[in-house]
Design a protein around this motif. Structure first.
Motif, PDB file in Angstrom:
ATOM      1  N   VAL A  89       1.043  -1.310   0.024  1.00  0.00           N
ATOM      2  CA  VAL A  89       0.364   0.392   0.182  1.00  0.00           C
ATOM      3  C   VAL A  89       0.680   1.067  -0.049  1.00  0.00           C
ATOM      4  N   ASP A  90       1.324   1.865  -1.285  1.00  0.00           N
ATOM      5  CA  ASP A  90       1.532   3.107  -1.599  1.00  0.00           C
ATOM      6  C   ASP A  90       0.907   4.585  -0.139  1.00  0.00           C
ATOM      7  N   ASP A  91       1.456   5.025  -0.063  1.00  0.00           N
ATOM      8  CA  ASP A  91       1.278   6.744   0.830  1.00  0.00           C
ATOM      9  C   ASP A  91       0.250   7.615  -0.070  1.00  0.00           C
ATOM     10  N   TYR A  92       0.705   8.076  -0.950  1.00  0.00           N
ATOM     11  CA  TYR A  92      -0.043   8.510  -2.235  1.00  0.00           C
ATOM     12  C   TYR A  92      -1.360   8.659  -1.921  1.00  0.00           C
ATOM     13  N   SER A  93      -1.673   9.598  -2.483  1.00  0.00           N
ATOM     14  CA  SER A  93      -3.321   9.792  -2.637  1.00  0.00           C
ATOM     15  C   SER A  93      -3.690   8.953  -3.720  1.00  0.00           C
ATOM     16  N   TYR A  94      -5.147   8.632  -3.514  1.00  0.00           N
ATOM     17  CA  TYR A  94      -5.720   7.961  -4.179  1.00  0.00           C
ATOM     18  C   TYR A  94      -5.194   8.700  -6.208  1.00  0.00           C
ATOM     19  N   TYR A  95      -5.694   9.590  -5.868  1.00  0.00           N
ATOM     20  CA  TYR A  95      -6.101  10.519  -7.408  1.00  0.00           C
ATOM     21  C   TYR A  95      -4.522  10.625  -7.752  1.00  0.00           C
ATOM     22  N   TYR A  96      -3.726  11.206  -7.565  1.00  0.00           N
ATOM     23  CA  TYR A  96      -2.192  11.154  -7.572  1.00  0.00           C
ATOM     24  C   TYR A  96      -1.645   9.429  -8.220  1.00  0.00           C
ATOM     25  N   ALA A  97      -1.615   8.914  -7.590  1.00  0.00           N
ATOM     26  CA  ALA A  97      -1.327   7.677  -7.466  1.00  0.00           C
ATOM     27  C   ALA A  97      -2.491   7.179  -9.321  1.00  0.00           C
ATOM     28  N   ALA A  98      -3.466   6.697  -9.278  1.00  0.00           N
ATOM     29  CA  ALA A  98      -4.049   7.187 -10.370  1.00  0.00           C
ATOM     30  C   ALA A  98      -3.223   7.321 -11.678  1.00  0.00           C
ATOM     31  N   GLN A  99      -2.932   9.134 -11.495  1.00  0.00           N
ATOM     32  CA  GLN A  99      -2.958   9.949 -12.321  1.00  0.00           C
ATOM     33  C   GLN A  99      -1.857   8.877 -13.092  1.00  0.00           C
ATOM     34  N   MET A 100      -1.248   9.079 -11.922  1.00  0.00           N
ATOM     35  CA  MET A 100       0.735   8.698 -12.350  1.00  0.00           C
ATOM     36  C   MET A 100       0.810   7.367 -13.177  1.00  0.00           C
ATOM     37  N   PHE A 101       0.095   6.290 -12.321  1.00  0.00           N
ATOM     38  CA  PHE A 101      -0.984   4.843 -13.310  1.00  0.00           C
ATOM     39  C   PHE A 101      -1.014   5.019 -15.280  1.00  0.00           C
ATOM     40  N   TYR A 102      -1.630   5.873 -14.763  1.00  0.00           N
ATOM     41  CA  TYR A 102      -2.369   6.069 -16.297  1.00  0.00           C
ATOM     42  C   TYR A 102      -1.381   6.416 -17.223  1.00  0.00           C
TER      43      TYR A 102
END
Length: 705
Positions: A89-102
């Motif tokens: 589990v990363d410590d980043y927020s869901y939005y930024y983590a998802a944006q980086m993933f896409y």
């Protein structure tokens, strides 16, 4: 013999120069005049429209020669919430983590590695079709040939134009690849060039993978191959990440287990060595000992106080009580020092116990994650799946014939407007009387309309109805069709001449032009016919270079005219010709062309003849040679009451007119106005007031009248 309502000017000074400069300043200060642009478009609308149509046709033809390109797309869904391969589990927020993933996934989709993987999924026949290049269109061939010739002429002779058709590769003609990697790189480069990744505009998880090719079947096949390669790559990548994460977690669990064991051993050794069980035992034991010693000191002090009241300081019981009190205090002091030493041990014991507890928690955390990784490794769900597979396109996406046609249409219209603007800027002629008035500050006496075929046809018809003896000619149009717009224009000029001078009506009127073929003779004859309606008129042909007045008389020969009268070879009654249609109009031909025209016109004999004619006629019109080629008009200009300068619309260069006006001004001639000949009201209807003139003439002199 000067301008209307103007003082005489010195020799060589132009009375209209101030007005000229004012007119130019007005035009320059006007700047961006939308009305002028609108008039420009109305004037050249036909040529602009034709260029627009030509541009549309050429663009449409060019679009038909372009090799069609087909595009097909496969829609995939990238759902990052469908399981996690690592379990971390990363410590980043869901939005930024998802944006980086896409963003990362889009980079992967655009990579050359994925294109090469897609090429490996094609069979050999499909790979051969992928390498084929279509035959270029006709326009592309022309461009390629021209480019090749330019390269050969100015370059090094090598043809590197990408539009030139290359031979279709085959097993016999294409060279062997350098190796397997080189071959896949070759195929991957072609796929990479035609691939396009289109993420959803609404920031959803849908991505479209498109491939464009001249082969519609290959467009769909390669697009599906790219999607399959991406799914395969994603699965391999997640499996690799899972294995690496499992090995890393196993190493961390083992390391933390060893660290926990070491901390537990250290705690146990310290407890055995110091005889301590744990930190709580140390705290309770120290508290009980201090409490007992405090009570002992308190009892000893109470006993000492009671004995000191009854006995003296040297009494044995009081001395014994004091000794007991000092001993109790000493014991309390020793115990306090001992407790300070025990506090250090207590801190050491607390540190060792905290180390054991921390290592125990970390060890259990890694162990829990390792067990979870072990369970979910074989149950990981791929985050990528195909929503819609690519289909063979039913039509090409390029060329967009409608768009190319519209570009050609608007490009042609723009080019037409630009050429019209350039033409107007390069045009050095006068189009309207207003331009002449602003240029020279000289009033305009009127315009002579241009006579087209319809006007000439109507003039012939009216001439036959009038039963006049003279044959139809444009020079006598005024007498043939007296109610025409042409006749009204001549009447307008007649009125301008009669009232051009406030003190008295001009009697001798000189008509000239800047150069030949301006229509001055035609104006002179028709104006003479108009003046004959209000008074006796004499028309003298003083153009001793190229005379034309004799062509409208009953005697077609030019012999017997002004020249013979001046040299004494003929009498006035023999050379003066009465007009066939107007009893108050008389013609005087020029006679034979003399070798010295200017000497004759400047002679005293001509002045005497002119003086005699002024006694006999109300108006005398003199048609003379143009101003710029010869100086005959300048000689006659000092002998007349008024001078008219005829300028042909859309024909006479402005430099010639300026030169003529400058010469006329240099002799201080009575220039009362200008006349614009061959003026087409319908053509110049875009110039403001002339639109109303055209409508007026159409209404007042229509076919029904």
């Amino acid at each position: 013999m000067n301008y209307i309502d103007k003082e005489p000017v010195p020799f060589g000074v132009s009375p209209g120069r101030t007005s000229r400069e004012t007119g130019r300043d007005f035009e320059e200060e006007d700047g961006l005049n939308l009305l002028e642009y609108w008039r420009l478009l109305r004037k050249h609308w036909l040529s602009i429209l034709l260029l627009g149509i030509a541009g549309f046709v050429l663009a449409h033809w060019y679009a038909r020669t372009i090799v069609p390109i087909y595009s097909s797309g496969v829609t995939v869904v990238i759902d990052n919430s469908r399981g996690a391969a690592t379990g971390v589990v990363d410590d980043y927020s869901y939005y930024y983590a998802a944006q980086m993933f896409y963003n990362t996934q889009q980079t992967v989709l655009s990579s050359r590695e994925l294109s090469e993987r897609a090429a490996r999924r094609l069979d050999p026949a499909e790979r051969e079709r992928l390498l084929r290049r279509p035959e270029p269109g006709a326009v592309d061939k022309i461009i390629a040939n021209v480019w090749g010739r330019l390269k050969t002429t100015f370059g090094n002779g090598e043809d590197d134009n990408p539009t030139v058709a290359k031979p279709t590769p085959s097993s016999e003609t294409s060279p062997e690849p350098l190796g397997a990697n080189g071959e896949w790189t070759r195929y991957g480069g072609i796929i990479q060039g035609g691939k396009r990744i289109s993420p959803s505009r609404d920031s959803s998880q849908i991505v479209t993978i498109r491939f464009s090719s001249h082969d519609p079947e290959m467009a769909a096949r390669v697009a599906n191959a790219l999607a399959d390669a991406y799914i395969e790559y994603t699965a391999e990548t997640r499996e690799t990440i899972s294995e690496q994460s499992g090995r890393w977690l196993a190493q961390q669990v083992e390391r933390m287990r060893e660290k926990l064991t070491e901390s537990q051993n250290a705690l146990q050794e310290f407890q055995v060595r110091e005889g301590l069980l744990n930190l709580e035992d140390v705290k309770s034991l120290a508290s009980a000992r201090l409490q007992a010693l405090n009570e002992k000191v308190t009892d000893a002090k109470r006993n000492y106080d009671e004995l000191s009241k009854r006995y003296g300081p040297k009494h044995p019981q009081l001395i014994r009580a004091r000794t007991e009190l000092d001993a109790a205090r000493e014991q309390l002091s020793q115990e306090s020092k001992s407790i300070v030493l025990d506090t250090e041990k207590r801190y050491q014991l607390a540190k060792l116990e905290n180390d054991v507890q921390s290592n125990q928690e970390v060890y259990e955390l890694y162990l829990s994650r390792f067990k979870k990784m072990d369970v979910t490794t074989n149950e990981t769900i791929s985050p990528v799946y195909v929503l819609d597979r690519a289909q063979v396109p039913g039509g090409p996406v390029k060329p967009d014939k409608q768009r190319i046609g519209m570009i050609g249409l608007f490009g042609g219209l723009f080019l037409g407007a630009l050429l019209a603007w350039v033409r107007e800027k390069l045009d050095n002629t006068y189009h309207t009387p207003v331009q002449i008035e602003q240029e020279f500050g000289v009033p305009n006496l009127g315009t002579v309309p241009f006579l087209g075929r319809e006007d000439s046809r109507m003039g012939r018809r009216m001439s036959r109805r009038s039963h006049k003896s003279s044959k139809f000619s444009l020079e006598r149009f005024y007498s043939h069709y007296g109610k025409s717009p042409y006749a009204e224009s001549i009447n307008h000029i007649r009125t301008g001449i009669i009232y051009s001078r406030a003190e008295n009506t001009p009697k001798t009127i000189l008509i000239t032009s800047a150069v030949q073929s301006e229509g001055k003779t035609t104006l002179a004859i028709n104006l003479a016919l108009a003046l004959a309606q209000v008074g006796s008129t004499l028309l003298i042909d003083a153009d001793l270079r190229k005379p034309r007045v004799h062509q409208v008389t009953r005697e077609k020969s030019n012999a017997g005219g002004l020249v013979e009268l001046m040299v004494g070879r003929a009498e006035a009654k023999d050379v003066l010709i009465k007009d066939e249609d107007s009893s108050r109009l008389t013609f005087l031909k020029s006679g034979v062309i003399p070798p010295n025209p200017q000497e004759l016109l400047s002679s005293r004999k001509f002045d005497e003849l002119l003086h005699e004619f002024e006694k006999q006629y109300d108006y005398i019109l003199i048609d003379c040679a143009p101003v710029v080629p010869v100086s005959d008009a300048l000689v006659l200009a000092r002998k007349v009451d008024a001078l008219m300068l005829v300028i042909r619309a859309d024909s006479t260069p402005t430099e010639m007119v300026r030169d003529a006006v400058k010469r006329i001004e240099s002799v201080n001639a009575p220039l009362v106005g200008t006349v614009l000949s061959h003026f087409d009201h319908r053509r110049h209807s875009h110039f403001g007031r002339y639109a109303y003139y055209s409508k007026y003439y159409s209404y007042a002199y229509g076919k029904k009248s």
